[in-house]
Design a protein around this motif. Structure first.
Motif, PDB file in Angstrom:
ATOM      1  N   VAL A   1       1.016  -1.132   0.146  1.00 48.75           N
ATOM      2  CA  VAL A   1       0.126  -0.063   0.084  1.00 48.75           C
ATOM      3  C   VAL A   1       0.959   1.390   0.213  1.00 48.75           C
ATOM      4  O   VAL A   1       1.860   1.295   0.918  1.00 48.75           O
TER       5      VAL A   1
ATOM      6  N   ASP B   1       8.607   6.243   3.375  1.00 48.75           N
ATOM      7  CA  ASP B   1       8.271   4.926   3.972  1.00 48.75           C
ATOM      8  C   ASP B   1       7.632   3.779   3.310  1.00 48.75           C
ATOM      9  O   ASP B   1       8.491   2.619   3.201  1.00 48.75           O
ATOM     10  N   SER B   2       6.810   3.931   2.602  1.00 52.01           N
ATOM     11  CA  SER B   2       6.122   3.029   1.722  1.00 52.01           C
ATOM     12  C   SER B   2       6.847   2.717   0.408  1.00 52.01           C
ATOM     13  O   SER B   2       6.716   1.554   0.036  1.00 52.01           O
TER      14      SER B   2
ATOM     15  N   LEU C   1      -9.427   1.559   2.520  1.00 50.76           N
ATOM     16  CA  LEU C   1      -8.779   0.756   1.364  1.00 50.76           C
ATOM     17  C   LEU C   1      -9.043  -0.512   1.077  1.00 50.76           C
ATOM     18  O   LEU C   1      -8.952  -1.272   0.086  1.00 50.76           O
TER      19      LEU C   1
ATOM     20  N   ILE D   1       7.287   6.589  13.799  1.00 48.40           N
ATOM     21  CA  ILE D   1       7.241   6.415  15.379  1.00 48.40           C
ATOM     22  C   ILE D   1       8.682   6.698  15.853  1.00 48.40           C
ATOM     23  O   ILE D   1       9.151   7.576  16.553  1.00 48.40           O
TER      24      ILE D   1
ATOM     25  N   MET E   1       6.489  12.231  12.491  1.00 52.15           N
ATOM     26  CA  MET E   1       5.184  12.925  12.547  1.00 52.15           C
ATOM     27  C   MET E   1       5.470  14.410  13.135  1.00 52.15           C
ATOM     28  O   MET E   1       4.274  15.336  12.841  1.00 52.15           O
TER      29      MET E   1
ATOM     30  N   PHE F   1       2.538   4.047  22.581  1.00 51.36           N
ATOM     31  CA  PHE F   1       1.725   3.178  21.307  1.00 51.36           C
ATOM     32  C   PHE F   1       0.825   2.119  21.955  1.00 51.36           C
ATOM     33  O   PHE F   1       0.012   1.732  21.209  1.00 51.36           O
TER      34      PHE F   1
ATOM     35  N   LEU G   1       4.138  13.580   4.310  1.00 48.53           N
ATOM     36  CA  LEU G   1       2.539  13.748   4.293  1.00 48.53           C
ATOM     37  C   LEU G   1       1.968  12.872   4.996  1.00 48.53           C
ATOM     38  O   LEU G   1       2.243  11.492   4.602  1.00 48.53           O
TER      39      LEU G   1
ATOM     40  N   HIS H   1      -3.636  10.656   7.033  1.00 48.69           N
ATOM     41  CA  HIS H   1      -4.877  11.521   7.332  1.00 48.69           C
ATOM     42  C   HIS H   1      -4.987  12.696   6.460  1.00 48.69           C
ATOM     43  O   HIS H   1      -5.794  13.431   6.396  1.00 48.69           O
TER      44      HIS H   1
HETATM   45  P1  IOT Z   1       1.751   7.482   6.893  1.00 46.22           P
HETATM   46  O1  IOT Z   1       2.925   7.442   7.267  1.00 46.22           O
HETATM   47  O2  IOT Z   1       1.573   8.759   6.064  1.00 46.22           O
HETATM   48  O3  IOT Z   1       1.050   6.085   6.370  1.00 46.22           O
HETATM   49  C1  IOT Z   1       1.486   5.067   7.034  1.00 46.22           C
HETATM   50  C2  IOT Z   1       1.460   3.759   5.639  1.00 46.22           C
HETATM   51  O4  IOT Z   1       0.093   3.723   5.198  1.00 46.22           O
HETATM   52  C3  IOT Z   1       2.383   4.100   4.654  1.00 46.22           C
HETATM   53  O5  IOT Z   1       3.694   3.993   5.043  1.00 46.22           O
HETATM   54  C4  IOT Z   1       1.604   3.475   3.457  1.00 46.22           C
HETATM   55  O6  IOT Z   1       1.954   2.283   3.701  1.00 46.22           O
HETATM   56  C5  IOT Z   1       0.192   3.581   3.830  1.00 46.22           C
HETATM   57  N1  IOT Z   1      -0.220   4.714   2.961  1.00 46.22           N
HETATM   58  C6  IOT Z   1      -0.375   6.016   3.590  1.00 46.22           C
HETATM   59  N2  IOT Z   1      -1.022   6.686   2.685  1.00 46.22           N
HETATM   60  C7  IOT Z   1      -1.505   5.897   1.707  1.00 46.22           C
HETATM   61  C8  IOT Z   1      -2.332   6.137   0.339  1.00 46.22           C
HETATM   62  N3  IOT Z   1      -2.785   7.174   0.002  1.00 46.22           N
HETATM   63  N4  IOT Z   1      -2.605   5.054  -0.229  1.00 46.22           N
HETATM   64  C9  IOT Z   1      -2.271   3.836  -0.067  1.00 46.22           C
HETATM   65  N5  IOT Z   1      -1.474   3.572   1.238  1.00 46.22           N
HETATM   66  C10 IOT Z   1      -1.291   4.671   1.929  1.00 46.22           C
HETATM   67  C11 IOT Z   1       0.402   8.031  10.361  1.00 46.22           C
HETATM   68  C12 IOT Z   1       0.915   8.448   9.165  1.00 46.22           C
HETATM   69  O7  IOT Z   1       1.621   9.557   8.938  1.00 46.22           O
HETATM   70  O8  IOT Z   1       0.950   7.623   8.012  1.00 46.22           O
HETATM   71  N6  IOT Z   1       1.066   6.980  11.078  1.00 46.22           N
HETATM   72  C13 IOT Z   1       2.413   7.144  11.466  1.00 46.22           C
HETATM   73  C14 IOT Z   1       2.255   6.688  13.076  1.00 46.22           C
HETATM   74  C15 IOT Z   1       1.075   7.206  13.892  1.00 46.22           C
HETATM   75  C16 IOT Z   1       1.609   7.809  15.265  1.00 46.22           C
HETATM   76  N7  IOT Z   1       1.416   6.807  16.038  1.00 46.22           N
HETATM   77  C17 IOT Z   1       1.860   6.794  17.350  1.00 46.22           C
HETATM   78  N8  IOT Z   1       2.351   7.690  17.715  1.00 46.22           N
HETATM   79  N9  IOT Z   1       1.675   5.808  18.166  1.00 46.22           N
HETATM   80  C18 IOT Z   1       3.281   6.085  11.011  1.00 46.22           C
HETATM   81  O9  IOT Z   1       4.421   5.936  11.535  1.00 46.22           O
HETATM   82  O10 IOT Z   1       3.091   5.175   9.993  1.00 46.22           O
END
Ligand code: IOT
Ligand code: MG
Ligand code: MG
Length: 507
Positions: A243, A249-250, A330, A349, A354, A374, A441, A444
């Motif tokens: 995803v 990251d992804s 999704l 994290i 973030m 967490f 980014l 959310h």
């Molecule tokens: P973010 O890091 O943007 O997204 C997390 C994962 O979700 C991505 O690496 C990707 O695999 C998937 N993803 C994100 N956006 C999409 C998209 N548009 N389409 C498909 N897959 C997508 C929030 C965050 O920024 O997400 N998550 C943080 C941690 C949260 C804080 N938690 C805490 N403090 N305990 C993170 O590290 O992932």
């Protein structure tokens, strides 16, 4: 690589009885799969358990020894290591846990790098174990002569006769469900069924020390650990789906998965009518030659998935729900055969991604805080995807990757004006430069979820200053109806919930 395409079980409800107690009601999991009812009589305990599982064969989800039963949901990633210390070959991850328990007792769980929840009945005790990050949530309830444990709180929500509401050795209480406790991350809850006592043993704690390393050594270590973590999460019979947001990251996970398999990988991006990251994800998909798909979900439809997100995550944190909502939506749109999904979730994290914080003391304070808090958020829960029949796994929260990323000194995380510098540098040769330097980014933000949820409560009359409280109240109300009250997520009237909350917030 994993031998089996999917774990033998995604979830369970187990009950160990020494004497009295009633059978638990037939459970209803959010997890999608087949249900199998099994039982096992040990010397001093009889155990009944329900498995929720993806395939026909449940034999890999439990194992029995002389006077021991292991029930396992999820999978192990350091199989080869574990197999070097066992006396006999293990045919499944449940057998691996059994072999480790026979050799090391409850300390077995200190040796496992995995994504699992385990139930072990042995002699006159029950062990309830989570992986280092508690990524597969585990709940327990104790009544006279009986220990119940399940991977979803809702399956233990019905009040049980003779519930003793035992404080369970430091385990967390669950809102509105007296007597129900969540086993902490990185723990074994040891319950002595004879004496009725419970004790928590930590099997993993987030490191609080930091390491100074040269740029080169840190970059090499991160690249190596992540390559290994990605490879261990692939299975030959289940081509990986990543995803993909197009963030570092992804995209890093996608590049390493692509390098580890022969053919092209699959990638999937979601967006809404309000916002998407499609162009950025497309850059990566083109670079890797992946079979790429984009799914656009109208914001109203996305927000309508809130009840399903609560049903799956059983989380009370409104911010976390905002991260999980687009992912849940999704997965629900991902039809067809079951997939093994790799995400970039969790990288922010240990790296402080973030916080958009460039001062090193504050950055490390944020990392330490996030690594301390967490537990119980359930943001890594596999139910988010297994509720739609797919198995998901998060390489950045592999135990070795997570430990390494956490301990790197803050100056390797923020460097040359970039956040998550060490990760960006580690991926420099496998991704386009524009992806490597792309600012963070959040999911959310990129999907417009935060703004959509804000608009939902604002349109119901919540003043700007009350938005955060209203979102929390919506999440709590959904939790109370769906997890506590057993309401079907599809039957929840979300506008009514928002209306009710808005009235209360307006006073
Ligand atoms: P973010 O890091 O943007 O997204 C997390 C994962 O979700 C991505 O690496 C990707 O695999 C998937 N993803 C994100 N956006 C999409 C998209 N548009 N389409 C498909 N897959 C997508 C929030 C965050 O920024 O997400 N998550 C943080 C941690 C949260 C804080 N938690 C805490 N403090 N305990 C993170 O590290 O992932
Ligand atoms: Mg991220
Ligand atoms: Mg992102």
């Amino acid at each position: 690589m994993s031998e089996q395409p999917f774990p033998a079980a995604y979830g369970f409800l187990a009950s160990a009885r020494t004497g009295g107690g009633q059978d638990p009601e037939a459970p209803r999991f959010a997890t999608r799969g087949r249900y199998s009812e099994l039982s096992e009589r040990l010397r001093a305990q009889s155990v009944r358990f329900t498995l929720v599982h993806p395939g026909d064969d449940t034999s890999g989800a439990y194992a029995t020894g002389a006077d021991t039963l292991v029930v396992l949901a999820g999978e192990i990633y350091n199989r080869a290591e574990i197999d070097t210390v066992l006396d006999r070959a293990a045919a499944s991850d449940a057998e691996r846990v059994l072999g480790l328990v026979e050799r090391y007792g409850l300390h077995a769980f200190r040796l496992v790098n995995g994504r699992f929840a385990a139930f072990v009945a042995e002699g006159e005790r029950v062990l309830l174990a989570t992986d280092h990050s508690g990524s597969v949530p585990l709940y327990t309830r104790r009544t006279a002569g009986q220990v119940l444990a399940a991977t979803e709180a809702k399956t233990l929500a019905a009040p049980h006769q003779g519930d003793l509401g035992f404080p369970a050795g430091g385990a967390r209480r669950v809102r509105r469900l007296p007597g129900l406790h969540q086993v902490p991350a990185g723990s074994v809850l040891e319950i002595d069924t004879g004496r009725g006592t419970a004790e928590t043993h930590r099997t993993w704690v987030p490191p609080v020390s930091r390491r100074i390393m040269s740029e080169e050594a840190a970059v090499d270590a991160v690249r190596h650990a992540l390559e290994k973590a990605v490879a261990r999460r692939l299975a030959p019979a289940a081509p990986p789906l990543v995803v993909l947001s197009g963030g570092i990251d992804s995209s890093g996970v996608a590049a390493l998965a692509d390098a580890a398999v022969l053919g092209p990988i699959d990638t999937l991006s979601m967006g809404t009518d309000r916002s998407d990251e499609f162009p950025q994800a497309r850059v990566v998909a083109d670079h890797l030659g992946s079979r790429h798909r984009e799914i656009t979900i109208p914001t109203s439809e996305l927000l309508a998935q809130l009840p399903h997100t609560l049903h799956a995550a059983e989380s009370l944190d409104a911010e976390v729900i905002e991260y999980l909502l687009p992912l849940t939506a999704l997965y629900r749109r991902l039809e067809g055969p079951a997939r093994r999904v790799l995400t970039g979730y969790g990288a922010d994290i240990p790296l402080g991604g973030m916080h958009r914080e460039d001062r090193l003391p504050q950055l490390d304070t944020a990392v330490a805080f996030d690594m301390d808090t967490f537990d119980g958020l359930n943001e890594m829960s596999p139910v988010l995807s297994t509720a739609s029949g797919h198995w998901s796994t998060h390489p950045y929260w592999d135990r070795e990757v997570l430990e390494l990323l956490t301990v790197l000194e803050a100056g390797l995380k923020r460097r040359y004006g970039r956040d998550k510098w060490v990760l960006r540098a580690a991926m420099g040769d496998v991704l386009p430069q524009e992806t490597v330097v792309r600012p963070k980014l959040g999911v959310h933000e990129g999907s417009g979820t935060t703004s959509g949820f804000t608009l939902l409560v604002r349109e119901a009359g919540v003043p700007e200053a009350g938005v955060a409280a209203a979102k929390t109240a919506v999440v709590e109300e959904l939790f109370d109806r769906i997890v506590v009250g057993g309401e079907e997520p599809d039957r929840v009237d979300l506008p009514e919930v928002v209306e009710k909350v808005a009235k209360a917030v307006k006073g």
